[in-house]
Design a protein around this motif. Structure first.
Motif, short mmCIF file in Angstrom:
data_model
loop_
_atom_site.label_atom_id
_atom_site.label_comp_id
_atom_site.label_asym_id
_atom_site.label_seq_id
_atom_site.Cartn_x
_atom_site.Cartn_y
_atom_site.Cartn_z
N ILE A 151 1.11 -1.25 -0.12
CA ILE A 151 0.01 -0.11 0.05
C ILE A 151 0.83 1.20 0.02
CG2 ILE A 151 -2.00 1.28 1.23
CD1 ILE A 151 -2.90 -1.40 0.75
N GLN A 152 1.89 1.20 0.68
CA GLN A 152 2.99 2.25 0.91
C GLN A 152 4.15 1.62 1.55
OE1 GLN A 152 0.49 4.86 3.57
NE2 GLN A 152 2.59 5.08 4.73
N GLU A 153 5.06 2.19 1.57
CA GLU A 153 6.32 1.85 2.12
C GLU A 153 6.00 0.83 3.43
OE1 GLU A 153 9.67 4.17 2.39
OE2 GLU A 153 11.08 2.41 2.81
N GLU A 154 6.72 -0.35 3.36
CA GLU A 154 6.36 -1.39 4.75
C GLU A 154 5.05 -1.40 5.19
OE1 GLU A 154 9.38 -0.77 7.37
OE2 GLU A 154 11.02 -1.30 6.08
N ILE A 155 3.90 -1.15 4.44
CA ILE A 155 2.39 -1.42 4.71
C ILE A 155 2.18 -2.10 3.55
CG2 ILE A 155 0.25 -0.34 5.25
CD1 ILE A 155 1.92 0.80 7.06
N TYR A 156 1.66 -3.26 3.89
CA TYR A 156 1.15 -4.29 2.91
C TYR A 156 -0.38 -4.83 3.41
CZ TYR A 156 6.06 -4.76 2.05
OH TYR A 156 7.43 -4.47 1.71
N ARG A 157 -1.05 -5.18 2.46
CA ARG A 157 -2.40 -5.80 2.42
C ARG A 157 -1.98 -7.15 1.97
NH1 ARG A 157 -8.14 -4.81 2.44
NH2 ARG A 157 -9.08 -6.47 0.91
N ILE A 158 -2.24 -8.33 2.74
CA ILE A 158 -1.99 -9.52 2.28
C ILE A 158 -3.36 -10.20 2.32
CG2 ILE A 158 -0.86 -11.82 2.94
CD1 ILE A 158 0.93 -10.15 4.78
N GLU A 159 -3.76 -10.58 1.02
CA GLU A 159 -5.23 -11.49 0.84
C GLU A 159 -4.86 -12.67 0.78
OE1 GLU A 159 -7.66 -7.76 -1.53
OE2 GLU A 159 -7.69 -9.87 -1.94
N VAL A 160 -5.80 -13.38 1.49
CA VAL A 160 -5.56 -14.93 1.62
C VAL A 160 -6.95 -15.57 1.34
CG1 VAL A 160 -4.52 -16.81 2.84
CG2 VAL A 160 -3.91 -14.48 3.50
N GLU A 161 -6.68 -16.58 0.29
CA GLU A 161 -7.96 -17.41 -0.17
C GLU A 161 -7.61 -18.71 0.70
OE1 GLU A 161 -10.35 -17.78 -4.08
OE2 GLU A 161 -8.27 -18.26 -4.06
N VAL A 162 -8.62 -19.08 1.48
CA VAL A 162 -8.55 -20.43 2.13
C VAL A 162 -9.55 -21.19 1.50
CG1 VAL A 162 -7.43 -19.57 4.21
CG2 VAL A 162 -9.69 -19.93 4.46
N THR A 163 -9.51 -22.62 1.66
CA THR A 163 -10.49 -23.49 0.93
C THR A 163 -10.36 -24.85 1.97
OG1 THR A 163 -8.88 -24.67 -0.40
CG2 THR A 163 -10.25 -22.83 -1.53
N ASN A 164 -11.68 -25.36 1.93
CA ASN A 164 -11.64 -26.74 2.47
C ASN A 164 -11.80 -27.64 0.90
OD1 ASN A 164 -12.16 -29.14 3.35
ND2 ASN A 164 -14.28 -28.63 4.50
N GLY A 208 5.69 -3.19 8.31
CA GLY A 208 6.84 -4.11 8.64
C GLY A 208 7.62 -4.67 7.65
N TRP A 209 8.48 -5.48 7.71
CA TRP A 209 9.22 -6.16 6.76
C TRP A 209 9.73 -7.86 6.89
CZ3 TRP A 209 14.02 -7.25 8.12
CH2 TRP A 209 14.61 -6.49 9.24
N GLY A 210 10.30 -8.44 5.85
CA GLY A 210 10.86 -9.54 6.48
C GLY A 210 9.92 -10.96 6.12
N LYS A 211 10.52 -11.92 6.83
CA LYS A 211 9.81 -13.23 6.62
C LYS A 211 8.57 -13.13 7.47
CE LYS A 211 12.59 -17.21 5.37
NZ LYS A 211 13.82 -16.48 4.84
N THR A 212 7.51 -13.64 6.57
CA THR A 212 6.43 -13.72 7.32
C THR A 212 5.41 -15.10 7.18
OG1 THR A 212 5.86 -11.46 6.94
CG2 THR A 212 4.07 -12.43 7.52
N HIS A 213 4.91 -15.43 8.16
CA HIS A 213 4.43 -16.87 8.17
C HIS A 213 2.98 -16.97 8.18
CE1 HIS A 213 5.96 -20.84 8.25
NE2 HIS A 213 5.32 -21.26 9.30
#
Lengths: 559, 462
Positions: A452-465, A537-542
């Motif tokens: 979205i801007q520096e070090e601000i992220y929108r993480i969209e996740v699609e989960v399924t069964n 933030g930044w870096g590895k994200t789990h």
């Protein structure tokens, strides 16, 4: 030479490592031996361990079958299979062992089996009533006994326990029936001289029946009225359990070491998503609940049960599918009610084998009962080539004088001669594996990261069964006992600003919160959900998707 | 050796000091209970046995003292009264009262006639503290980790007013957390998995130890639980069980409650009644005892009840339990060396040898009884008959009469007579045996001679 022989032996041992004989009943020791072989032959995939001891101090064994290379076995949806909770209902053990053998021997070659073993965990408790199985094979036993465990019990209410049991008087390894010629007796022989029926009003009697083979040990004029044991282990589970020792369910649920071991095992494996508890007999696919009508049972669950049960008739065309309480009879405190009512797990009991008869034999109608007996005997004569029934023979009884001994062998009406086990093993195994095939299986289907801007992220996740069953039954959800599926985000250098489910089309986050963990409720079969994390933030994200009964999935991003 | 003794003495005095301090703090410490009971056992070894029923989750012994005239009979040959306290760890008042009751019995024996009679005809089992772990932590609940909010993890949000698991709720899954009173099977349903009921009925080591002891002691006919949150006299059913208790049993409960109602204005009510304190409304332990063990179960509130009222009350309700007696023996010679013996036995207590709740459930008819099924595969309450028979020393022989006469139950004041014809040489001593799991066991000698004899038995003999 010796080295060569050793090598040959090794090869032999390797191939003979885990061989299941589908035309044989296995005694307790043979079962333990077989499990050891399975463990040795497949050390990666099989764990054999004990979960408790019986009243007589025998180990109760369990097996975990799973492929650890494709994930932690505790984090995969699991099928629980047990057998022989009633001591005389032995062949459930053989089906469980056959299933184990079927999966292991076909793994890597059969695509269906390989996929099941890679994505599911299988738990087996092949013998629950280990003391009962031992006595069934060693005797004294009949087709119907010993059903319970061996807790001393006053069957006849005379204040004494276990004082008048069965005796194999003629030493033939079978407990038969006793009859004595008596023209004042209530019985006579009918169409088949081997089967007794009651005399008609205007007929003289011929026989008096003294029930099972044995002597009157306590001098009360009755034979075998207080044999060893016990409580009915399949009436000793909580949920639907009835007080007052109803149906011999004991003083409190899980009072018996056998049931307590099984229940603690099931409770400590919340990934169990399906239960099959094998019994005999009657050719039935029985489902929970067994202690109540379907009133109050969610429609969604009944649909799920019906869908599985009706499919079951493709595997087992001679079996009837029914709700236990409504179709068979009320059974209070059963394994399947503990499984379904208590843990919200889809639970079945298959009643293995019956000698087919054309008549309804339940109820107290003697004529029908005798007609069915005649049919069964005819079947045994022809199909079992006379192996299942011992014809009446004279015997001198120490208390009754000259009598006759005869009747069904223990391997007869409820457990077929071993060469007929074939017919039971494969279709029941395939049906039970079909349940596992439907299990829920959650997946992080896709992940999209937008900066979205520096070090601000929108993480969209699609989960399924990806599976066909929901991650919790509707019952479990309604009763508040289902553990919701959840997705968690972790990263050393990130902060969650906002998180929540989003609208599938607009992407709007309807009720944003700022937790690392989003509860998803319980995903239905073949359901998709979208959600998003707004993070700085930044870096590895789990990302970790956790469903107790639908498995785990994880992925790592680099922001 | 010396060092150890000194160390133990140090621990003993330490415990005493802690005990005195704890009196003021309104808590009870497990050490205080064990010290008090051990002292009782040392002081009166002929009247007491102290055993541990098992260990709590934190490995503390669950001490029980049984009190009866051990030198004269076996404890299980007398009808039993079980007194429970400390079901909640923080109910110090009930624990103290249970200890005081045990001490008062020991002190009053044998000078107090009522106590003497009680201990010669009954056995008292007193378990002063069922939840020692909770007592030590000052909590009503047990300490074994338990997932009260059923989110898949146990004890993840302890009571520190913080949201330790980031789920938006505070303190929703405190350390431990089972209320032992709620951990029994009455009305068990999945909704109970949230809250303090436990993961399944009788799941905790403490509740299982208690349940197993009660099951293994069928002579127990009266179960008294002391609670400190009110002063009502309560009896089943709790809110966990629908329906009403048997009217016969209700009448006994009412009669038992009378002194409490008169002396300290106790309300008598069922556990589910509005009068019952919240803590007792779902006390499934009492329902379980009443429904399954053929014993009456009462919940006695002791809040602000003076000691001099409650101690005699507990002693007196113990006398409600049945008391079998041989009321008369008649030996009549009918021919040479042949006698007609008639014995009359009676229940002199105020309860039957089985509660009404445990009668009934007749055995089921076999589904199809023809030869191939057992006669009785149905279940029923374990039957607890009164069995009466003669032990005949050789060469005496039974010519007529029952080998073993069974009465399903003997009700209060009910008298039964049994007649035998016996052949025996003069001077033979025959022993009459009466055995009832719940009503006690009696051995009564009968000697026969050629002169007619009618003898009234004053009471039971050994």
């Amino acid at each position: 030479m010796i080295r060569k022989m050793g090598y040959a032996l090794f090869i032999f041992a390797f191939f003979m490592g885990f061989q299941f004989n589908p035309e044989k009943y296995y005694t307790y020791d043979e079962v333990v031996n077989l499990l050891r072989q399975a463990e040795k032959a497949y050390p990666q995939m099989v764990q054999v361990y004990t979960i408790g001891k019986s009243l007589k101090g025998k180990d109760i064994w369990a097996i975990t079958l799973s492929n650890p290379k494709t994930g932690n076995p505790d984090r995969k949806p699991a099928l629980y299979i047990d057998g022989n909770i009633h001591g005389n209902e032995v062949q459930g053990t053989e089906v469980a062992l056959y299933t184990l053998w079927y999966l292991l021997s076909r793994y890597g070659q059969d695509k269906y089996v390989t996929q099941l073993v890679d994505t599911r965990t299988f738990y087996f408790v092949p013998i629950v009533n280990v003391d009962g199985r031992e006595v069934f094979f060693k005797g004294p036993s009949t087709a119907d006994d010993p059903r319970e465990n061996f807790r001393p019990y006053d069957d006849d209410g005379d204040g004494l326990v276990d004082e008048d049991g069965l005796e194999d008087l003629d030493g033939d390894g079978e407990i038969l029936m006793m009859r004595k010629k008596d023209e004042y007796g209530p019985m006579k022989t009918g169409a088949d001289p081997r089967i007794l029926s009651f005399r008609a009003l205007d007929e003289k009697g011929e026989w008096r029946s003294y029930w099972t083979e044995g002597i009157d040990n306590d001098g009360d004029g009755k034979f075998n009225e207080d044999p060893a044991g016990g409580y009915d282990l399949n009436r000793n589970f909580p949920y639907g359990w009835r007080p007052g020792n109803a149906d011999r369910g004991g003083f409190y649920p899980l009072s018996e070491p056998e049931t307590r071991s099984v229940a603690l095992f099931i409770l400590s494996h919340p990934n169990i998503a399906g239960i099959m508890s094998y019994h005999n007999a009657g050719n039935m696919i029985l489902r929970a609940p067994s202690s109540q009508r379907d009133t109050g049972i969610p429609r969604e669950d009944i649909r799920l049960y019906d869908s599985i049960g009706n499919a079951g008739r493709l595997f087992l065309p001679d079996y009837q599918y029914m709700q236990t309480f409504e179709g068979l009879y009320p059974a209070y405190g059963t394994t399947i009610d503990f499984g379904y009512l208590g843990e919200g797990v889809i639970s079945f009991t298959n009643e293995l084998f019956t000698i087919p008869t054309s008549r309804e034999e339940t109820g107290s109608n003697w004529d029908r009962w005798i007609a069915a007996s005649l049919e069964r005997l005819k079947y045994a004569d022809k199909v079992f080539h006379g192996e299942a029934f011992v014809d009446w023979k004279p015997f001198h009884h120490p208390q009754l004088g000259d009598i006759e001994l005869g009747g069904w062998k223990k391997i007869s009406r409820r457990t077929p001669p071993p060469e007929f086990l074939h017919e039971i093993l494969l279709p029941n195994t395939l049906f039970t594996l079909y349940i596992a095939r439907l299990f829920p299986q959650v997946q992080i289907h896709s992940v999209q990261v937008k900066e979205i801007q520096e070090e601000i992220y929108r993480i969209e996740v699609e989960v399924t069964n990806e599976g066909f069953m929901p991650t919790a039954t509707k019952w479990a959800q309604e009763k508040g006992i289902a553990i919701p599926d959840r997705i968690e985000i972790e990263g050393e250098h990130i902060t969650v600003l906002s998180s929540g489910e989003i609208h599938e089309i607009t992407g709007e986050m309807q009720s944003p919160e700022a937790h690392k963990r989003i509860s998803l409720g319980n995903l239905n079969g073949r359901e998709r959900k979208k959600l998003a994390f707004l993070v700085s933030g930044w870096g590895k994200t789990h990302l970790k998707l956790i469903s107790v009964k639908g498995g785990w999935d994880e992925t790592t991003l680099e922001l | 050796m010396k060092a150890i003794a000194k160390n133990q003495r140090g621990r003993y005095f330490g415990a005493r000091i802690l005990a005195i301090l704890s009196m003021f703090a309104g808590v009870i410490l497990p050490e205080e209970v064990s010290q008090t009971l051990q002292k009782l056992a040392r002081d009166k070894p002929d009247l007491t046995r102290v055993i541990s029923l098992g260990k709590s989750f934190q490995e503390k012994d669950l001490w029980l003292v049984s009190i009866t005239e051990y030198e004269k009979h076996r404890s299980e040959d007398r009808p039993g009264i079980f007194l429970l306290a400390g079901l909640r760890g923080n109910d110090a008042e009930s624990v103290r009262l249970a200890l005081s009751f045990a001490q008062s019995l020991i002190q009053a024996y044998p000078s107090d006639e009522k106590v003497k009679e009680l201990l010669s005809t009954r056995t008292l089992y007193i378990l002063p503290l069922l939840n020692p772990d909770g007592a030590e932590a000052g909590s009503a609940y047990t300490r074994r980790p338990f997932d009260e909010d059923r989110d898949g993890t146990a004890d993840e949000d302890p009571g520190d007013e913080k949201d330790n698991d980031d789920d938006g709720k505070t303190d929703e899954d405190d350390t431990g957390g089972v209320d032992l009173a709620l951990n029994f099977p009455a009305g068990w349903k999945p909704e109970l998995l949230k809250g303090h009921n436990g993961p399944f009925p009788v799941s905790e080591p403490e509740s299982k130890a208690l349940a197993d002891f009660l099951v293994e002691h069928p002579n127990i006919l009266l179960f008294i639980n002391l609670y400190g949150t009110g002063n009502a006299f309560l009896y089943p059913y709790s809110k966990r069980t629908t329906g009403k208790i048997e009217p016969e049993d209700a009448r006994i409960y009412e009669e038992m409650a009378k002194p409490a109602v008169e002396k300290w204005k106790a309300k008598k009510a069922t556990l589910s009644d509005d009068f019952a304190p919240e803590s007792e409304k779902e006390n499934s332990l009492l329902d379980w005892v009443y429904q399954n063990l053929g014993a009456l179960a009462v919940d006695v509130g002791i809040k602000d009840v003076p000691l001099e009222e409650i101690l005699p009350f507990l002693r007196d309700i113990s006398f409600f339990t049945p008391l079998l007696q041989v009321t008369s023996i008649t030996v009549l010679p009918v021919a040479k060396n042949i006698y007609r013996i008639e014995a009359k036995i009676q229940n002199k207590g105020k309860m039957a040898t089985l509660t009404k709740s445990a009668e009934g459930n007749p055995p089921k008819q076999p589904a199809n009884g023809f030869g191939e099924e057992y006669e009785n595969r149905g279940g029923q309450n374990p039957r607890r008959p009164v069995a009466v028979w003669l032990n005949l020393p050789s060469p005496a022989a039974l010519l007529a009469g029952p080998q073993r006469k069974l009465f399903p139950a003997l009700h209060p004041e009910e008298e039964q007579s049994i007649t035998w014809i016996v052949e025996a040489p003069p001077g033979t001593v025959i022993s009459l045996q009466i055995q009832s799991a719940k009503g006690g066991s009696i051995t009564y000698p009968i000697s026969v001679s050629q002169t007619a004899e009618r003898k009234s038995a004053g009471g039971e003999k050994e």
